[in-house]
Design an enzyme around this catalytic site. Structure first.
Site, PDB file in Angstrom:
ATOM      1  N   LYS A 146      34.267 -62.142  51.698  1.00  0.00           N
ATOM      2  CA  LYS A 146      35.116 -62.585  52.802  1.00  0.00           C
ATOM      3  C   LYS A 146      34.917 -61.625  53.973  1.00  0.00           C
ATOM      4  O   LYS A 146      35.144 -60.420  53.846  1.00  0.00           O
ATOM      5  CB  LYS A 146      36.583 -62.598  52.372  1.00  0.00           C
ATOM      6  CG  LYS A 146      37.534 -62.997  53.486  1.00  0.00           C
ATOM      7  CD  LYS A 146      38.944 -63.173  52.969  1.00  0.00           C
ATOM      8  CE  LYS A 146      39.896 -63.537  54.097  1.00  0.00           C
ATOM      9  NZ  LYS A 146      41.269 -63.714  53.604  1.00  0.00           N
TER      10      LYS A 146
ATOM     11  N   ARG B 170      45.892 -68.175  61.180  1.00  0.00           N
ATOM     12  CA  ARG B 170      46.984 -67.205  61.324  1.00  0.00           C
ATOM     13  C   ARG B 170      48.133 -67.810  62.128  1.00  0.00           C
ATOM     14  O   ARG B 170      49.294 -67.478  61.888  1.00  0.00           O
ATOM     15  CB  ARG B 170      46.461 -65.896  61.918  1.00  0.00           C
ATOM     16  CG  ARG B 170      45.538 -65.176  60.919  1.00  0.00           C
ATOM     17  CD  ARG B 170      44.946 -63.889  61.451  1.00  0.00           C
ATOM     18  NE  ARG B 170      43.914 -63.390  60.523  1.00  0.00           N
ATOM     19  CZ  ARG B 170      43.016 -62.458  60.825  1.00  0.00           C
ATOM     20  NH1 ARG B 170      43.017 -61.908  62.021  1.00  0.00           N
ATOM     21  NH2 ARG B 170      42.132 -62.073  59.927  1.00  0.00           N
TER      22      ARG B 170
ATOM     23  N   LYS C  16      41.465 -56.332  60.121  1.00  0.00           N
ATOM     24  CA  LYS C  16      41.323 -56.264  58.664  1.00  0.00           C
ATOM     25  C   LYS C  16      39.980 -55.674  58.249  1.00  0.00           C
ATOM     26  O   LYS C  16      39.501 -55.903  57.149  1.00  0.00           O
ATOM     27  CB  LYS C  16      41.524 -57.681  58.084  1.00  0.00           C
ATOM     28  CG  LYS C  16      42.902 -58.280  58.379  1.00  0.00           C
ATOM     29  CD  LYS C  16      43.207 -59.541  57.555  1.00  0.00           C
ATOM     30  CE  LYS C  16      44.633 -60.030  57.805  1.00  0.00           C
ATOM     31  NZ  LYS C  16      44.999 -61.191  56.937  1.00  0.00           N
TER      32      LYS C  16
ATOM     33  N   LYS D 170      33.081 -66.772  52.795  1.00  0.00           N
ATOM     34  CA  LYS D 170      34.009 -67.182  53.846  1.00  0.00           C
ATOM     35  C   LYS D 170      33.847 -66.309  55.079  1.00  0.00           C
ATOM     36  O   LYS D 170      33.798 -65.092  54.905  1.00  0.00           O
ATOM     37  CB  LYS D 170      35.432 -67.057  53.288  1.00  0.00           C
ATOM     38  CG  LYS D 170      36.527 -67.362  54.281  1.00  0.00           C
ATOM     39  CD  LYS D 170      37.863 -67.097  53.652  1.00  0.00           C
ATOM     40  CE  LYS D 170      38.920 -67.317  54.712  1.00  0.00           C
ATOM     41  NZ  LYS D 170      40.209 -66.846  54.313  1.00  0.00           N
TER      42      LYS D 170
ATOM     43  N   SER E 170      39.471 -72.293  59.470  1.00  0.00           N
ATOM     44  CA  SER E 170      40.238 -72.919  60.547  1.00  0.00           C
ATOM     45  C   SER E 170      39.499 -72.926  61.877  1.00  0.00           C
ATOM     46  O   SER E 170      39.526 -73.918  62.610  1.00  0.00           O
ATOM     47  CB  SER E 170      41.581 -72.196  60.683  1.00  0.00           C
ATOM     48  OG  SER E 170      41.377 -70.816  60.933  1.00  0.00           O
TER      49      SER E 170
ATOM     50  N   TYR F 147      39.429 -78.415  55.821  1.00  0.00           N
ATOM     51  CA  TYR F 147      40.559 -79.178  56.362  1.00  0.00           C
ATOM     52  C   TYR F 147      40.154 -80.623  56.625  1.00  0.00           C
ATOM     53  O   TYR F 147      41.010 -81.470  56.846  1.00  0.00           O
ATOM     54  CB  TYR F 147      41.066 -78.505  57.645  1.00  0.00           C
ATOM     55  CG  TYR F 147      41.478 -77.075  57.381  1.00  0.00           C
ATOM     56  CD1 TYR F 147      42.714 -76.791  56.778  1.00  0.00           C
ATOM     57  CD2 TYR F 147      40.625 -76.010  57.672  1.00  0.00           C
ATOM     58  CE1 TYR F 147      43.073 -75.485  56.485  1.00  0.00           C
ATOM     59  CE2 TYR F 147      40.980 -74.700  57.381  1.00  0.00           C
ATOM     60  CZ  TYR F 147      42.197 -74.452  56.788  1.00  0.00           C
ATOM     61  OH  TYR F 147      42.555 -73.159  56.479  1.00  0.00           O
TER      62      TYR F 147
HETATM   63  C1  PBG Z   1      44.780 -64.629  54.093  1.00  0.00           C
HETATM   64  C2  PBG Z   1      43.825 -65.734  54.326  1.00  0.00           C
HETATM   65  C3  PBG Z   1      43.192 -65.992  55.535  1.00  0.00           C
HETATM   66  C4  PBG Z   1      42.500 -67.201  55.376  1.00  0.00           C
HETATM   67  C5  PBG Z   1      42.712 -67.610  54.045  1.00  0.00           C
HETATM   68  N1  PBG Z   1      43.523 -66.668  53.408  1.00  0.00           N
HETATM   69  C6  PBG Z   1      43.255 -65.293  56.850  1.00  0.00           C
HETATM   70  C7  PBG Z   1      43.001 -63.863  56.930  1.00  0.00           C
HETATM   71  O1  PBG Z   1      42.353 -63.242  56.084  1.00  0.00           O
HETATM   72  O2  PBG Z   1      43.485 -63.287  57.924  1.00  0.00           O
HETATM   73  C8  PBG Z   1      41.729 -67.892  56.442  1.00  0.00           C
HETATM   74  C9  PBG Z   1      41.535 -69.355  56.310  1.00  0.00           C
HETATM   75  C10 PBG Z   1      41.148 -70.059  57.560  1.00  0.00           C
HETATM   76  O3  PBG Z   1      40.914 -69.456  58.627  1.00  0.00           O
HETATM   77  O4  PBG Z   1      41.066 -71.302  57.493  1.00  0.00           O
HETATM   78  N2  PBG Z   1      44.629 -63.770  53.072  1.00  0.00           N
END
Ligand code: PBG
Length: 332
Positions: free
Chosen positions: A202, A212, A225, A256, A282, A321
């Site tokens: 990730k 978010r 992060k 991801k 997203s 989605y």
């Molecule tokens: C949080 C999480 C995130 C997503 C899935 N789980 C966001 C992040 O790490 O800040 C992102 C999914 C998306 O953007 O569709 N642990």
């Protein structure tokens, strides 16, 4: 084995492209509703949905509406949904205790959906960010995201989700050692058959912005992060993370975001040959939807093309989605 090509004109590669029949005969990959995991946002309340401005067509749903969505997904042939909780600032605390409460909105949704649609697989998210007042996936001490104390909390969260009836746990936190800790807790608590789809690779990505907004984390998050999510410049590290999570007991792995990271998907599949998923996040959804809404792209066509690319890159499935819209198109 490399294919040998006869010189032109013996070889004319356009021959197999000349008709729909020949194209479909030689096509290497296919897309089906069974390739999709549909992420759904749940919120407290009754018989209600609120749109998410940066994700046109996506809403946060109360549990009863999420049950309806799960029924719809099942009828479309989508095998799994993934639940993400929306939590306001008032639900966020320093100890993140709501994360492992059987009564949090995510666990309530799991139970309601299991009850109403027993055949759909329910995936969860394991990370503290929906419950943390600072929006981070782990506990913050003196400005540092602390690993081992966070893992203890993630284990409690995982057990609460498994107790609620989750089929697929999705640790998305990127702490070290969490897969092994969750796996051994599942084994010792009679949850031998609960699967783990690890968010292994990730990346610290700007493509998560609209998500978010959807989960109420945008205003909460302080800083970034980057000390736990990966640097977009790296690929070898992704393979080490996948190897590590598999060795600790992950059943399936994820890359991801999706489309900007298809090279990673391909390397993961080639190197490990394990069930491999990508998350079309997203921001990827928002980009395509925004362009389609402006009439700049053909929305249906780019949706299907983007999803097919994940299959070509070696993925067995995609969190997207677009799941219900794409399934409807595929089902005719
Ligand atoms: C949080 C999480 C995130 C997503 C899935 N789980 C966001 C992040 O790490 O800040 C992102 C999914 C998306 O953007 O569709 N642990």
């Amino acid at each position: 084995m490399k294919p040998t090509l006869a010189p032109f004109p013996a070889s004319r590669l356009r021959r197999t492209r000349q008709s729909a029949a020949l194209r479909s005969l030689v096509s290497q990959n296919s897309l089906s509703p069974s390739d999709f995991i549909w992420p759904i946002f749940v919120m407290e309340g009754q018989d209600d949905e609120t749109p998410i401005a940066s994700m046109p067509g996506v809403t946060r749903k109360t549990v009863d509406r999420a049950v309806i969505a799960a029924k719809e997904a099942h009828a479309l042939g989508i095998p799994a949904i993934c639940i993400f909780p929306y939590t306001g600032m008032e639900a966020r605390t320093e100890d993140c205790a709501l994360a492992w409460s059987p009564e949090n909105i995510s666990n309530k949704a799991i139970r309601a959906i299991k009850d109403a649609v027993p055949d759909i697989a329910i995936m969860t998210d394991i990370a503290l960010d929906p419950y943390n007042f600072n929006g981070h996936d782990g506990f913050v001490e003196n400005g540092q995201i602390v690993n081992d104390r966070t893992v203890e909390a993630l284990v409690k969260m995982a057990l609460a989700q498994a107790n609620a009836g989750a089929d697929i746990l999705g640790p998305s936190d990127m702490m070290d050692g969490r897969i092994g800790a969750i796996r051994s807790a599942l084994e010792s608590h009679n949850h031998q058959n609960v699967t783990i789809l690890s968010y292994s690779a990730k990346y610290a990505s700007a493509f998560y912005g609209p998500f978010r907004d959807a989960v109420g984390a945008s205003s909460a998050l302080t800083g970034d992060k980057k000390t736990y999510q990966m640097d977009p410049a790296n690929s070898d590290e992704a393979l080490r993370l996948i190897a590590r999570d598999l060795s600790e007991g992950a059943d399936m792995v994820m890359v991801k975001p999706g489309m900007p990271y298809l090279d990673i998907c391909r390397q993961v599949k080639d190197n490990f040959g394990v069930p491999t998923f990508a998350y079309q996040v997203s921001g990827e959804y928002a980009m395509l939807q925004a362009a389609a809404q402006n009439g700049w792209l053909d929305g249906d066509a780019v949706m299907m093309e983007s999803l097919m690319c994940f299959k070509r890159a070696g993925c067995d499935g995609v969190l997207t989605y677009f799941a219900p819209a794409a399934a409807k198109l595929l089902n005719g």
